[in-house]
Design a protein around this motif. Structure first.
Motif, PDB file in Angstrom:
ATOM      1  N   LEU A 146       0.815  -1.228   0.000  1.00  0.00           N
ATOM      2  CA  LEU A 146       0.000   0.000   0.000  1.00  0.00           C
ATOM      3  C   LEU A 146       0.843   1.270   0.000  1.00  0.00           C
ATOM      4  CD1 LEU A 146      -2.760  -0.928   2.598  1.00  0.00           C
ATOM      5  CD2 LEU A 146      -3.146  -0.306   0.200  1.00  0.00           C
ATOM      6  N   TYR A 147       2.006   1.198   0.636  1.00  0.00           N
ATOM      7  CA  TYR A 147       2.847   2.384   0.737  1.00  0.00           C
ATOM      8  C   TYR A 147       3.237   2.918  -0.643  1.00  0.00           C
ATOM      9  CZ  TYR A 147       3.723   2.319   5.768  1.00  0.00           C
ATOM     10  OH  TYR A 147       3.599   2.405   7.123  1.00  0.00           O
ATOM     11  N   PHE A 148       3.461   2.008  -1.577  1.00  0.00           N
ATOM     12  CA  PHE A 148       4.010   2.428  -2.872  1.00  0.00           C
ATOM     13  C   PHE A 148       3.048   2.200  -4.038  1.00  0.00           C
ATOM     14  CE2 PHE A 148       7.704   2.065  -0.167  1.00  0.00           C
ATOM     15  CZ  PHE A 148       8.463   3.162  -0.540  1.00  0.00           C
ATOM     16  N   GLY A 149       1.843   1.688  -3.746  1.00  0.00           N
ATOM     17  CA  GLY A 149       0.885   1.419  -4.814  1.00  0.00           C
ATOM     18  C   GLY A 149       0.284   2.695  -5.386  1.00  0.00           C
ATOM     19  N   LEU A 167      -2.594  -2.191  -3.384  1.00  0.00           N
ATOM     20  CA  LEU A 167      -1.577  -2.963  -2.678  1.00  0.00           C
ATOM     21  C   LEU A 167      -0.907  -3.855  -3.723  1.00  0.00           C
ATOM     22  CD1 LEU A 167      -2.265  -4.903   0.647  1.00  0.00           C
ATOM     23  CD2 LEU A 167      -0.466  -5.471  -0.959  1.00  0.00           C
ATOM     24  N   ASP A 168       0.250  -3.407  -4.194  1.00  0.00           N
ATOM     25  CA  ASP A 168       0.917  -4.110  -5.302  1.00  0.00           C
ATOM     26  C   ASP A 168       2.146  -4.865  -4.838  1.00  0.00           C
ATOM     27  OD1 ASP A 168      -0.884  -2.851  -6.955  1.00  0.00           O
ATOM     28  OD2 ASP A 168       0.510  -1.291  -7.617  1.00  0.00           O
ATOM     29  N   MET A 247       6.698 -10.412   7.117  1.00  0.00           N
ATOM     30  CA  MET A 247       5.385  -9.901   6.708  1.00  0.00           C
ATOM     31  C   MET A 247       5.519  -8.751   5.728  1.00  0.00           C
ATOM     32  SD  MET A 247       4.639  -8.216  10.392  1.00  0.00           S
ATOM     33  CE  MET A 247       5.582  -9.538  11.136  1.00  0.00           C
ATOM     34  N   GLU A 248       4.390  -8.395   5.111  1.00  0.00           N
ATOM     35  CA  GLU A 248       4.412  -7.291   4.138  1.00  0.00           C
ATOM     36  C   GLU A 248       4.462  -5.949   4.868  1.00  0.00           C
ATOM     37  OE1 GLU A 248       1.837  -4.990   2.628  1.00  0.00           O
ATOM     38  OE2 GLU A 248       0.909  -5.197   4.603  1.00  0.00           O
ATOM     39  N   ASN A 249       4.602  -4.916   4.073  1.00  0.00           N
ATOM     40  CA  ASN A 249       4.953  -3.583   4.564  1.00  0.00           C
ATOM     41  C   ASN A 249       4.013  -3.027   5.642  1.00  0.00           C
ATOM     42  OD1 ASN A 249       6.125  -1.056   4.683  1.00  0.00           O
ATOM     43  ND2 ASN A 249       6.084  -0.694   2.489  1.00  0.00           N
TER      44      ASN A 249
END
Ligand code: IPM
Ligand code: MN
Length: 369
Positions: A146-149, A167-168, A247-249
Motif C-alpha cells: 500500500l505504501y508504494f501502490g 496494494l501491489d 510480513m508485508e509492509n
C-alpha cells in the motif's frame, strides 16, 4: 590505518538531532580505542530540510547518500499542526522517507524486538509472560504494498468523493524478502512465522504461494502461519513463541510498533533497512515533537541503529556487541530515560545526554576488556 567507512548522517526533526548527537559519539569512541576510521557527513533531511532548502530530501543530500557506505537516519516529521504548513507531497514521510527507501530499494527491514532478562521489568507484560526476556526478529517488507501502490482520488459515478490505493507486489518483491526471512530463520532457531491475512486479502494468498516455492529451498526451516490479527494478540499473550517473523509492509509497520509496546517503549526499537547495494539505519519510531528540545528522549534506538550498522554494513561484530553490552549495562545499573521510568519507580531517570555519557563510558570499558 584501516579503510575509512563513510557514513551519511541525517539528523531529522524534533528529537532527531538530540538522539543523533548521542549516536554519533559511538563512532568517536570506537576510533579512539580501535584502529578504525569513520568519516561522518551530515546532510539535511525531513521537515528541517524542506524549510531550509525547499525539499524534504534535497538533491545535495541524495548526492551524499549515493556516495557513502551507509546511511544513519534520525526520525523525521512534525506535529499534526506544523505538518499542515508543508504541502502534502513534501511532508517528510512522503517527501523524504519513502523516496529514500525507493532510491536504495531497501526492501528488507530488520526490526529486532528484544529485551534482555535484566530489562524485562520495562515491559508492561507480566513477568510470567516475559520469562527470560523477549528476542524476536521482525522482518518487514519495506518497498512494496500500500505504501508504494497507485493512489487515486476523485468523484465516483454517484457523485461521491472517493479514494483508492492499491496494494501491489510482484513475485520477485515477495520472493526476495521471504528469502531473507528463511535465511534468518535458518541461522537462528529454524522456525519462521509467516504473518498474513489470506482469509481476506488476495495479496496474502499470492504471498503464501511464493512462500511455498521458497520454502522448497529451505526444507529444514519450519514455517508457522499466523493471521496478522491473531499475531497481534499472540505478541501480547505469548511473545516467546516467536523467533523470526516475516510480513508485508503495512502489517510490519503496525506489528513493529506493537513490538515497542510489549518492550515498554518505542525508544527500544532500532532498525536496519537493507537494499541490494546500500543500507540505511533508523529508529523504528517517529520524531516525538511533543518532547523535542527537552533532553529527555531515549537515544537507545538511535545508538542501537549504529550497532546494527557496525555489524551488518561493516562486519564489525565485536564492536557492535560492545555497544549492545554497554547499553544493557547502563540499564542494569538502574539508569533509564523518562519513557521507561513510569513502569519501574526504582530506576534513576537521566537525561538524553547523561544516558549517552554513561553508554560511551561503558563502551570504552567494553573495548578495554
Ligand atoms: C516507520 C514509520 C514510517 C512508516 C513513516 C514515518 C513513514 O512509521 O518507519 O515505521 O510508516 O514506515
Ligand atoms: Mn511505523
Amino acid at each position: 590505518m584501516s579503510n575509512t567507512q563513510r557514513i551519511a548522517i541525517l539528523p531529522g526533526d524534533a528529537i532527531g538531532p538530540e538522539i543523533m548527537a548521542q549516536a554519533v559519539r559511538v563512532f568517536e569512541v570506537l576510533s579512539e580505542h580501535r584502529d578504525l576510521c569513520f568519516e561522518l557527513i551530515e546532510a539535511p533531511f525531513g521537515a528541517a530540510a524542506y524549510f531550509e532548502h525547499g525539499h524534504a530530501f534535497p538533491e545535495e543530500t541524495k548526492t551524499i547518500c549515493d556516495s557513502v557506505d551507509a546511511i544513519l537516519k534520525g526520525p523525521v516529521g512534525l506535529s499534526h499542526e506544523d505538518s499542515a504548513k508543508i504541502p502534502v507531497e513534501e511532508q517528510p514521510e512522503r517527501g523524504a522517507i519513502l523516496p529514500l527507501r525507493a532510491r536504495y530499494d531497501t526492501f528488507a527491514n530488520f526490526r529486532p524486538i528484544t529485551l534482555s532478562r535484566d530489562m524485562a521489568h520495562f515491559s508492561p507484560l507480566k513477568s510470567e509472560i516475559i520469562g527470560d526476556g523477549i528476542d524476536i526478529l521482525l522482518i518487514r517488507e519495506l518497498v512494496g504494498g500500500l505504501y508504494f501502490g497507485e493512489k487515486q482520488r476523485g468523484i465516483n459515478n454517484d457523485g461521491k468523493r472517493f479514494v483508492r490505493e492499491s496494494l501491489d507486489y510482484d513475485e520477485e518483491l515477495v520472493r526476495r524478502v521471504l528469502v531473507v526471512g528463511f535465511e534468518q530463520a535458518r541461522a537462528r532457531k529454524g522456525v519462521l512465522h509467516n504473518i498474513h491475512k489470506s482469509n481476506v486479502l488476495m495479496s496474502s494468498v499470492f504471498w503464501n504461494e511464493i512462500l511455498d516455492e521458497v520454502h522448497a529451498d529451505y526444507a529444514e526451516v519450519e514455517v508457522k502461519h499466523m493471521l496478522v490479527d491473531a499475531a497481534a494478540t499472540a505478541l501480547c499473550l505469548n511473545p516467546g513463541q516467536f523467533d523470526v517473523m516475516v510480513m508485508e509492509n503495512m502489517f510490519g509497520d503496525i506489528l513493529s510498533d506493537q513490538g515497542g509496546g510489549i518492550l515498554g517503549s518505542l525508544g527500544l526499537m532500532p532498525s536496519a533497512c537493507l537494499g541490494p547495494d546500500k543500507a540505511y539505519y533508523e529508529p523504528s519510531h517517529g520524531s516525538a515533537p511533543d518532547i523535542a528540545g527537552q533532553n529527555i528522549a531515549n537515544p537507545y534506538s538511535m545508538i542501537g541503529s549504529v550497532a546494527m550498522m557496525l555489524e551488518m554494513s561493516f562486519g564489525m561484530v565485536d564492536e557492535s556487541k560492545a555497544v549492545w553490552n554497554a547499553m544493557k549495562s547502563v540499564f542494569e545499573a538502574g539508569y533509564t530515560t523518562a519513557d521507561l521510568a513510569s513502569v519501574n519507580s526504582e530506576t534513576d531517570v537521566v537525561t538524553t545526554d547523561v544516558f549517552g555519557d554513561k553508554v560511551m563510558a561503558a563502551i570504552t570499558s567494553e573495548l578495554k576488556r
